[in-house]
Design an enzyme around this catalytic site. Structure first.
Site, mmCIF file in Angstrom:
data_model
loop_
_atom_site.group_PDB
_atom_site.id
_atom_site.type_symbol
_atom_site.label_atom_id
_atom_site.label_comp_id
_atom_site.label_asym_id
_atom_site.label_seq_id
_atom_site.Cartn_x
_atom_site.Cartn_y
_atom_site.Cartn_z
ATOM 1 C CD GLU A 55 -14.379 -30.305 -4.282
ATOM 2 O OE1 GLU A 55 -13.995 -29.205 -4.732
ATOM 3 O OE2 GLU A 55 -13.882 -30.855 -3.274
ATOM 4 C CB CYS A 87 -11.466 -31.289 -6.931
ATOM 5 S SG CYS A 87 -11.020 -31.882 -5.285
ATOM 6 N NE ARG A 186 -10.284 -25.111 26.236
ATOM 7 C CZ ARG A 186 -9.765 -25.466 27.405
ATOM 8 N NH1 ARG A 186 -9.912 -26.718 27.838
ATOM 9 N NH2 ARG A 186 -9.112 -24.583 28.139
ATOM 10 C CG LEU A 206 -4.035 -24.984 27.390
ATOM 11 C CD1 LEU A 206 -2.892 -24.312 26.619
ATOM 12 C CD2 LEU A 206 -5.149 -23.995 27.672
ATOM 13 C CD GLU A 266 -9.156 -21.537 26.149
ATOM 14 O OE1 GLU A 266 -8.682 -21.941 27.221
ATOM 15 O OE2 GLU A 266 -10.033 -22.150 25.521
ATOM 16 N N GLY A 268 -4.227 -14.337 29.222
ATOM 17 C CA GLY A 268 -4.597 -13.209 30.050
ATOM 18 C C GLY A 268 -4.581 -11.915 29.259
#
Length: 335
Positions: A55, A87, A186, A206, A266, A268
């Site tokens: 805003e 705001c 990502r 990563l 991500e 297993g």
């Protein structure tokens, strides 16, 4: 007649520019329209470059033109003093005549902005584009309501649900276009999470491989196995947090303490399935390559379903294709 929804949809699109850049704050977009129906200013929250909320960004651009105008904002304006002032006061001081917002603020600390604006004589219209804006801001809203970050489980699998062949090979199940899309995903999250076994077996970096510079998502490693000191997750490309526990209550508390809104999981099947069973996952994002293995590693462990009546059903949110690959997103309801 003013097309409130069209202006709100523009504000929603603007808000998404802040994905991965606002935590612990929400993503928010704002559009200011004059009395003739022309857009005179717009903005979105980007905490990495400025503390200003959407805003205030838009009001600074509009200047004196904001007087008598209508503001569209994706989240009810905040009514508290934190890093910045409320705001609501900035909107009142600017002379905005009408405030249109999509989603009510569920955060007790900052809520109540609409009532303050009404008391100041500003017309307030609520709920325009609410469902669309709530989905866009689902990560922060989940964190406020459930007390933990929103977690998207990302999987790359064959058509029969295998993430690796019997000999352990897994590169590459999906094509280059799918892998490029993963890098975009990502970049839009606050953190990427794996288990210790994934670090030991795959040594992932990563870090988004999109060629962009700047802030990278937090890397989170969860589990109790000892990690190699030379693992890529310990380089200087991004911060890394290790949660050395298998207790998912401890994990959830540690994740909340990071302040992040959206985590991309991500890992297993062991960690992911445990988190799924514990109702800690919110979304499944699965990329399927056009291949069958028949044997190999399943992307999910045994969930205890004996009959179809026990199956976990997940509403589909979206589907798109990348060549012969199919990407589908499902909402995990745990029902």
């Amino acid at each position: 007649m003013t097309n409130h929804l069209a202006f709100m949809q523009r504000a929603i699109a603007l808000s998404e520019n802040g994905c991965g850049r606002t935590a612990p704050n929400p993503i928010v977009g704002a559009v200011i329209v004059d009395q003739s129906g022309s857009v005179i200013a717009e903005g979105f929250h980007d905490r990495q470059s400025s503390p200003d909320h959407a805003e205030v960004v838009a009001l600074k651009i509009a200047g004196d033109k904001a007087r008598g105008a209508t503001m569209y904002v994706t989240l009810e304006p905040c009514n508290h003093t934190g890093t910045t002032g409320p705001c609501t006061q900035a909107i009142i001081d600017a002379g905005i005549a009408t405030l249109v917002y999509a989603v009510a603020d569920p955060n007790a600390v900052a809520a109540g902005g609409a009532a303050v604006l009404k008391a100041a004589g500003i017309e307030v219209i609520a709920g325009v584009g609410e469902d669309e804006a709530a989905y866009s801001n689902r990560a922060w809203l989940t964190k406020i309501i459930k007390g933990r970050p929103f977690i998207t489980w990302k999987v790359a699998a064959t058509l029969d649900g295998k993430v690796a062949a019997k000999d352990g090979t897994s590169k590459w199940i999906t094509n280059e276009a799918s892998r490029a899309d993963v890098q975009k995903v990502r970049r839009c999250v606050d953190a990427i999470m794996v288990g210790t076994q994934t670090v030991i077996a795959d040594d992932p970096h990563l870090i988004p491989r999109d060629g962009l510079t700047g802030h990278n998502p937090l890397r989170i490693v969860c589990g109790t196995q000892e990690l190699p000191q030379g693992a890529q997750v310990f380089d200087g490309a991004a911060q890394t947090k290790v949660i050395a526990s298998k207790d998912l209550d401890v994990v959830a508390a540690e994740l909340l303490a990071t302040g992040v809104n959206h985590i991309l999981l991500e890992s297993g099947p062991t960690l992911a399935s445990a988190m799924l069973h514990a109702c800690m996952l919110d979304e499944l994002m699965i990329y399927q390559g056009p291949a069958l293995l028949g044997a190999g590693k399943n992307f999910v462990a045994d969930l205890g379903a004996i009959t179809l009546d026990h199956a976990m059903r997940m509403p589909r949110v979206s589907t798109e294709t990348f060549g012969d690959d199919v990407k589908s997103v499902y909402r995990i309801t745990n029902e």
